[in-house]
Scaffold this motif. Structure first.
Motif, PDB file in Angstrom:
ATOM      1  N   UNK A  18       0.827  -1.210   0.000  1.00 58.69           N
ATOM      2  CA  UNK A  18       0.000   0.000   0.000  1.00 58.69           C
ATOM      3  C   UNK A  18       0.860   1.258   0.000  1.00 58.69           C
ATOM      4  N   UNK A  19       0.217   2.395  -0.224  1.00 56.44           N
ATOM      5  CA  UNK A  19       0.943   3.656  -0.188  1.00 56.44           C
ATOM      6  C   UNK A  19       1.559   4.006  -1.531  1.00 56.44           C
ATOM      7  N   UNK A  20       2.693   4.700  -1.477  1.00 58.63           N
ATOM      8  CA  UNK A  20       3.345   5.190  -2.689  1.00 58.63           C
ATOM      9  C   UNK A  20       4.318   4.185  -3.307  1.00 58.63           C
ATOM     10  N   UNK A  21       4.474   3.030  -2.687  1.00 57.51           N
ATOM     11  CA  UNK A  21       5.406   2.027  -3.207  1.00 57.51           C
ATOM     12  C   UNK A  21       4.751   1.275  -4.363  1.00 57.51           C
ATOM     13  N   UNK A  22       5.403   1.295  -5.507  1.00 57.44           N
ATOM     14  CA  UNK A  22       4.915   0.563  -6.677  1.00 57.44           C
ATOM     15  C   UNK A  22       5.956  -0.503  -7.022  1.00 57.44           C
ATOM     16  N   UNK A  23       5.630  -1.742  -6.717  1.00 61.77           N
ATOM     17  CA  UNK A  23       6.538  -2.840  -7.036  1.00 61.77           C
ATOM     18  C   UNK A  23       6.413  -3.151  -8.523  1.00 61.77           C
ATOM     19  N   UNK A  24       7.530  -3.192  -9.220  1.00 58.70           N
ATOM     20  CA  UNK A  24       7.529  -3.321 -10.674  1.00 58.70           C
ATOM     21  C   UNK A  24       8.369  -4.523 -11.093  1.00 58.70           C
TER      22      UNK A  24
END
Length: 319
Positions: free
Chosen positions: A223-229
């Motif tokens: 959640x939040x601003x972390x974008x796992x790519x």
């Protein structure tokens, strides 16, 4: 004279017994070889190829990255089995060859420098080789590119999925089409073969995990601003594959499934055009000749009824 003769006899007996012991050791070695050969012959007679015989429960991958991980895992398992068989063979050989043959205590100060060197250096070499190939495969798997052919935003929430087809990378890109799962309909993520695909993951509430077993790879969804790519260079096999949440995320975690539907590039373009034209996911799938609903998993029963909370209580029905 009597004392000397009594000292000579045990030595003579021990020397005469040595050839017999060696013969028994050779027989044990031959039996072990026959057993190994029989096991190998049994595997060959089953008609299985190497991948099927030594898959150790791993599914066949559907991406180049998955195949590299699969090969690394199988090679590591075979190496571990070979080392284990060698060690166990030495143990049993020592048990047979150097078993007790009298009351005399064996020499306690004897050593073998080549052997000690071998069992000190060999494990270091094995670990170094495994570490090298693991680092190479890991670097390849987590590699990303600047211009993938398809970008999908994976949005997880308790307890379902939303898949957004994007026109670019990052949080500022626009969503051109979307697939949303509900308690009654399993979400279907449609993707093409022979195109690079970028997955950008985010969560609305808690930590989830995006996992398709045939990809042999998963990434947590934060959640939040972390974008796992992460990216896959291509999907190699058309078909339907079950997807799951692999992170314990709450009461209905076990039912947080989706389906990956891999189609040809032409059918993917037609599907995406239908979605962008306002068609539902089911209608868009039907228009390209695909099953409109998931075939690898089914919706879960929420059991959210008054009987499930407090039988016969109006308060329970409304809570």
């Amino acid at each position: 004279m009597v004392a000397r003769s009594s000292e000579v006899r045990p030595t003579a007996v021990r020397r005469s017994a040595s050839p017999g012991a060696g013969g028994r050791g050779r027989r044990a070695g031959r039996l072990a070889g026959l057993g190994f050969g029989g096991a190998s012959l049994l595997v060959l007679l089953t008609g299985c190829d190497v991948h099927s015989a030594f898959s150790f429960g791993w599914p066949q991958g559907i991406t180049p990255e998955a195949r590299r991980m699969y090969d690394l895992w199988i090679a590591s398992c075979i190496a571990a089995l070979a080392v284990g068989a060698f060690v166990w063979g030495l143990i049993f050989w020592c048990v047979v060859r150097y078993r007790k043959r009298g009351n005399e205590l064996p020499v306690q100060t004897r050593y073998n420098l080549p052997m000690e060197f071998l069992y000190t250096i060999a494990p270091v070499l094995i670990v170094s080789v495994l570490f090298y190939y693991t680092a190479v495969v890991q670097t390849d798997v987590v590699k990303t590119t600047n211009n993938p052919d398809v970008t999908v935003e994976v949005v997880a929430f308790k307890w379902n999925w939303q898949f957004n087809y994007r026109d670019g990378e990052g949080p500022d890109a626009n969503t051109t089409a979307s697939v949303l799962g509900t308690s009654e309909v399993i979400p279907i993520l449609v993707l093409p073969t022979d195109r690079s695909i970028r997955f950008e993951e985010t969560s609305k509430d808690v930590i989830h995990s995006f996992w398709v077993p045939e990809m042999l790879f998963k990434r947590d969804v934060f959640p939040g601003n972390i974008r796992n790519v992460f990216e896959v260079s291509s999907l190699e096999s058309e078909g339907a594959y079950v997807g799951r949440c692999a992170e314990l995320c709450g009461s209905y975690h076990a039912f947080m499934n989706f389906e990956l539907r891999v189609v040809s590039p032409e059918n993917f373009d037609r599907f995406l055009a239908a979605k962008q034209g306002g068609a539902s996911t089911q209608d868009a799938l039907t228009s390209i000749g695909e099953e409109p609903y998931a075939v690898t998993t089914r919706p879960f029963e929420t059991r959210r009824t008054e009987h499930n909370f407090n039988q016969g209580s109006a308060a329970g029905a409304g809570s």
